[in-house]
Scaffold this motif. Structure first.
Motif, PDB file in Angstrom:
ATOM      1  N   VAL A  49       8.620  -2.249   1.029  1.00 50.77           N
ATOM      2  CA  VAL A  49       8.230  -1.061   0.145  1.00 50.77           C
ATOM      3  C   VAL A  49       9.097  -1.045  -1.159  1.00 50.77           C
ATOM      4  CG1 VAL A  49       7.733   1.577  -0.119  1.00 50.77           C
ATOM      5  CG2 VAL A  49       7.335   0.022   2.266  1.00 50.77           C
ATOM      6  N   GLY A  50      10.197  -0.845  -1.172  1.00 49.77           N
ATOM      7  CA  GLY A  50      11.181  -0.745  -2.246  1.00 49.77           C
ATOM      8  C   GLY A  50      10.977  -1.735  -3.393  1.00 49.77           C
ATOM      9  N   SER A  51      10.990  -3.054  -2.884  1.00 48.75           N
ATOM     10  CA  SER A  51      11.045  -4.093  -3.757  1.00 48.75           C
ATOM     11  C   SER A  51       9.718  -4.115  -4.392  1.00 48.75           C
ATOM     12  CB  SER A  51      11.070  -5.423  -3.232  1.00 48.75           C
ATOM     13  OG  SER A  51      10.167  -5.637  -2.307  1.00 48.75           O
ATOM     14  N   ILE A  52       8.677  -3.810  -4.011  1.00 45.78           N
ATOM     15  CA  ILE A  52       7.317  -3.410  -4.580  1.00 45.78           C
ATOM     16  C   ILE A  52       7.156  -2.469  -5.317  1.00 45.78           C
ATOM     17  CG2 ILE A  52       4.658  -3.434  -4.261  1.00 45.78           C
ATOM     18  CD1 ILE A  52       4.923  -5.179  -1.853  1.00 45.78           C
ATOM     19  N   ALA A  53       7.711  -1.248  -4.909  1.00 43.99           N
ATOM     20  CA  ALA A  53       7.964  -0.171  -5.908  1.00 43.99           C
ATOM     21  C   ALA A  53       8.569  -0.295  -7.126  1.00 43.99           C
ATOM     22  CB  ALA A  53       8.458   0.947  -5.114  1.00 43.99           C
ATOM     23  N   VAL A  54       9.596  -1.113  -7.018  1.00 42.88           N
ATOM     24  CA  VAL A  54      10.528  -1.434  -8.181  1.00 42.88           C
ATOM     25  C   VAL A  54       9.736  -2.144  -9.272  1.00 42.88           C
ATOM     26  CG1 VAL A  54      12.486  -2.698  -9.133  1.00 42.88           C
ATOM     27  CG2 VAL A  54      12.747  -1.516  -7.114  1.00 42.88           C
ATOM     28  N   SER A  55       9.008  -3.248  -8.802  1.00 41.65           N
ATOM     29  CA  SER A  55       7.959  -3.865  -9.494  1.00 41.65           C
ATOM     30  C   SER A  55       6.981  -3.167 -10.322  1.00 41.65           C
ATOM     31  CB  SER A  55       7.562  -5.198  -8.958  1.00 41.65           C
ATOM     32  OG  SER A  55       8.508  -5.840  -8.388  1.00 41.65           O
ATOM     33  N   ILE A  56       6.282  -2.481  -9.481  1.00 42.76           N
ATOM     34  CA  ILE A  56       5.138  -1.526 -10.092  1.00 42.76           C
ATOM     35  C   ILE A  56       5.748  -0.329 -11.006  1.00 42.76           C
ATOM     36  CG2 ILE A  56       3.392   0.178  -9.522  1.00 42.76           C
ATOM     37  CD1 ILE A  56       3.030  -1.009  -6.607  1.00 42.76           C
ATOM     38  N   LEU A  82       0.916  -1.344  -0.156  1.00 45.15           N
ATOM     39  CA  LEU A  82      -0.050   0.047   0.050  1.00 45.15           C
ATOM     40  C   LEU A  82       0.864   1.299   0.062  1.00 45.15           C
ATOM     41  CD1 LEU A  82      -2.645   1.381   0.267  1.00 45.15           C
ATOM     42  CD2 LEU A  82      -2.514   1.074   2.770  1.00 45.15           C
ATOM     43  N   THR A  83       1.969   1.050   0.875  1.00 41.54           N
ATOM     44  CA  THR A  83       2.590   2.527   1.019  1.00 41.54           C
ATOM     45  C   THR A  83       3.445   2.613  -0.424  1.00 41.54           C
ATOM     46  OG1 THR A  83       3.166   1.878   3.216  1.00 41.54           O
ATOM     47  CG2 THR A  83       4.708   3.335   2.180  1.00 41.54           C
ATOM     48  N   ALA A  84       3.728   1.519  -0.954  1.00 42.33           N
ATOM     49  CA  ALA A  84       4.795   1.648  -2.422  1.00 42.33           C
ATOM     50  C   ALA A  84       3.634   2.167  -3.481  1.00 42.33           C
ATOM     51  CB  ALA A  84       5.153   0.185  -2.853  1.00 42.33           C
ATOM     52  N   ALA A  85       2.272   1.621  -3.425  1.00 42.86           N
ATOM     53  CA  ALA A  85       1.373   2.260  -4.645  1.00 42.86           C
ATOM     54  C   ALA A  85       0.957   3.722  -4.054  1.00 42.86           C
ATOM     55  CB  ALA A  85      -0.001   1.314  -4.141  1.00 42.86           C
ATOM     56  N   LEU A  86       0.840   4.213  -2.900  1.00 47.17           N
ATOM     57  CA  LEU A  86       0.674   5.418  -2.661  1.00 47.17           C
ATOM     58  C   LEU A  86       1.868   6.272  -3.029  1.00 47.17           C
ATOM     59  CD1 LEU A  86      -0.551   5.094   0.809  1.00 47.17           C
ATOM     60  CD2 LEU A  86      -1.975   6.051  -0.857  1.00 47.17           C
ATOM     61  N   SER A  87       2.976   5.855  -3.201  1.00 51.64           N
ATOM     62  CA  SER A  87       4.174   6.504  -3.379  1.00 51.64           C
ATOM     63  C   SER A  87       4.116   6.876  -4.979  1.00 51.64           C
ATOM     64  CB  SER A  87       5.483   5.978  -3.144  1.00 51.64           C
ATOM     65  OG  SER A  87       5.564   5.703  -1.463  1.00 51.64           O
ATOM     66  N   VAL A  88       3.928   5.742  -5.699  1.00 50.29           N
ATOM     67  CA  VAL A  88       3.879   5.756  -7.175  1.00 50.29           C
ATOM     68  C   VAL A  88       2.741   6.878  -7.635  1.00 50.29           C
ATOM     69  CG1 VAL A  88       3.424   4.214  -9.238  1.00 50.29           C
ATOM     70  CG2 VAL A  88       4.820   3.453  -7.520  1.00 50.29           C
ATOM     71  N   ASN A  89       1.561   6.510  -6.717  1.00 49.10           N
ATOM     72  CA  ASN A  89       0.496   7.570  -7.303  1.00 49.10           C
ATOM     73  C   ASN A  89       0.909   8.778  -7.028  1.00 49.10           C
ATOM     74  OD1 ASN A  89      -1.845   6.339  -8.207  1.00 49.10           O
ATOM     75  ND2 ASN A  89      -2.671   5.913  -6.167  1.00 49.10           N
ATOM     76  N   GLU A  90       1.993   9.196  -6.066  1.00 47.93           N
ATOM     77  CA  GLU A  90       2.171  10.689  -5.781  1.00 47.93           C
ATOM     78  C   GLU A  90       2.951  11.008  -7.281  1.00 47.93           C
ATOM     79  OE1 GLU A  90       1.059  13.033  -4.097  1.00 47.93           O
ATOM     80  OE2 GLU A  90      -0.026  11.903  -2.707  1.00 47.93           O
ATOM     81  N   LEU A  91       3.787  10.252  -7.489  1.00 47.10           N
ATOM     82  CA  LEU A  91       4.581  10.561  -8.802  1.00 47.10           C
ATOM     83  C   LEU A  91       3.770  10.757  -9.983  1.00 47.10           C
ATOM     84  CD1 LEU A  91       7.656   8.086  -8.795  1.00 47.10           C
ATOM     85  CD2 LEU A  91       7.407  10.438  -7.616  1.00 47.10           C
ATOM     86  N   LEU A  92       2.837   9.870 -10.314  1.00 45.51           N
ATOM     87  CA  LEU A  92       1.730  10.098 -11.365  1.00 45.51           C
ATOM     88  C   LEU A  92       1.095  11.202 -11.285  1.00 45.51           C
ATOM     89  CD1 LEU A  92       0.554   6.486 -11.617  1.00 45.51           C
ATOM     90  CD2 LEU A  92       2.353   7.346 -13.186  1.00 45.51           C
TER      91      LEU A  92
END
Length: 324
Positions: free
Chosen positions: A158-165, A130-140
């Motif tokens: 968080v980092g590994s999921i962010a890399v994948s997304i 969820l934290t990774a998704a919220l982070s990616v959302n803020e970039l977008l």
């Protein structure tokens, strides 16, 4: 019911173990969830050793997230048999958490499970996802739709999921990690380049560096974030969600006033339920990744203590999924 309990023995001395305790009784506007899966996070590990910044109420059940089925409901918004999940708020901090067979929570914390995703997948993402998704959302949401993104603490949850997304969305992902032996692991997740922490976490006196990254997802804080801010391109964005390196940030204003860089804090704990629901819908759809199995170490409640030791020693890689 079985639950992983942390008990205070004396001042600054704590013990944790799997025990049998009474099933909780719900009150008005509460639900009882029969847990199927939970996960392990760094905050859980801190709670397991009595860190006062996380938990002050003992005895205590760890687990800051949970997925399962409504067993009992005193809320008009949820019915028995409904599939749900809970992440954040006070769960697993000073309210008994997800590392138990049944979990009592306020109905206002509960998110209906999105379609096209299983409980196992949900808790593989968990609070970290969820934290990774919220982070990616803020970039977008701030105009970073393509380009090169730096992810720090990349072998963590968080980092590994962010890399994948980010890789799935077509970004060029550069990962920072202190684990040299995990370079191929990170490239398998979608990183195009891996920088070792020792080569990046070096203080320099220059107020700015050359422009390299359109965005940064930082999970560690401290000097790594400070140095990352110096090399973000004009009008770039950095998100910040962690402090495993340090809670301090010694930086300067030049990236902000000369390049228009934005630093956005990410909180997955108290953010509005509507924001959580929207993020989970994206996780089940456009953010859904096909590397979940590569990220996951599935364990039982009996193995939680050993996993906490790995997390606290900085030896954990990817996500710990707890089957209840």
């Amino acid at each position: 019911m079985k639950a992983f309990i942390v008990e205070k023995i004396e001042d600054k001395k704590f013990e944790s173990s799997l025990k049998e305790i009474d099933t909780p009784k719900i009150e008005k506007d509460e639900v009882l969830i029969k847990a199927t899966y939970s996960s392990l996070n760094y905050k859980d590990a801190l709670s397991s050793v009595g860190n006062p910044g996380v938990t002050r109420v003992f005895p205590h059940v760890t687990g800051i997230d949970v997925a399962g089925v409504i067993e009992q409901s005193n809320s008009e918004n949820f019915k028995v048999g409904q599939e749900v999940l809970v992440t954040g708020y006070d769960l697993g901090m000073n309210t008994n958490g997800g590392h138990s067979e049944y979990v009592k929570v306020p109905a206002s914390w509960v998110v209906p499970k999105p379609e096209n995703i299983t409980d196992k997948e949900i808790m593989t993402y968990g609070t970290a996802g969820l934290t990774a998704a919220l982070s990616v959302n803020e970039l977008l949401n701030n105009g970073i739709k393509s380009g090169k993104v730096l992810v720090t603490g990349a072998t963590g949850g968080v980092g590994s999921i962010a890399v994948s997304i980010l890789s799935k969305l077509g970004f060029e992902v550069v990962a920072i990690s202190g684990k040299e032996e995990k370079i191929e692991f990170l490239k398998a997740l979608g990183a195009s380049e891996v920088i070792l922490r020792k080569d990046f976490d070096v203080e320099n006196k220059r107020p700015m560096g050359s422009e390299k990254y359109d965005g940064v997802i930082d999970t560690v804080g401290g000097n790594i974030l400070a140095e990352a801010l110096k090399v973000i391109k004009y009008d770039g964005v950095a998100t910040c969600c962690g402090l495993t390196s340090s809670f301090e940030l010694n930086t300067n204003v030049f990236p902000f006033i000369l390049r228009g860089v934005r630093l956005i804090g990410i909180d997955s704990v108290e953010c509005k339920i509507e924001k959580k629901i929207a993020a989970w819908v994206k996780i089940a759809d456009e953010f859904k990744i096909d590397t979940l199995d590569d990220l996951t170490n599935e364990i039982t409640l009996e193995e939680v203590k050993e996993a906490y030791e790995a997390l606290l020693a900085g030896k954990a890689v990817g996500r710990y999924l707890v089957k209840i």
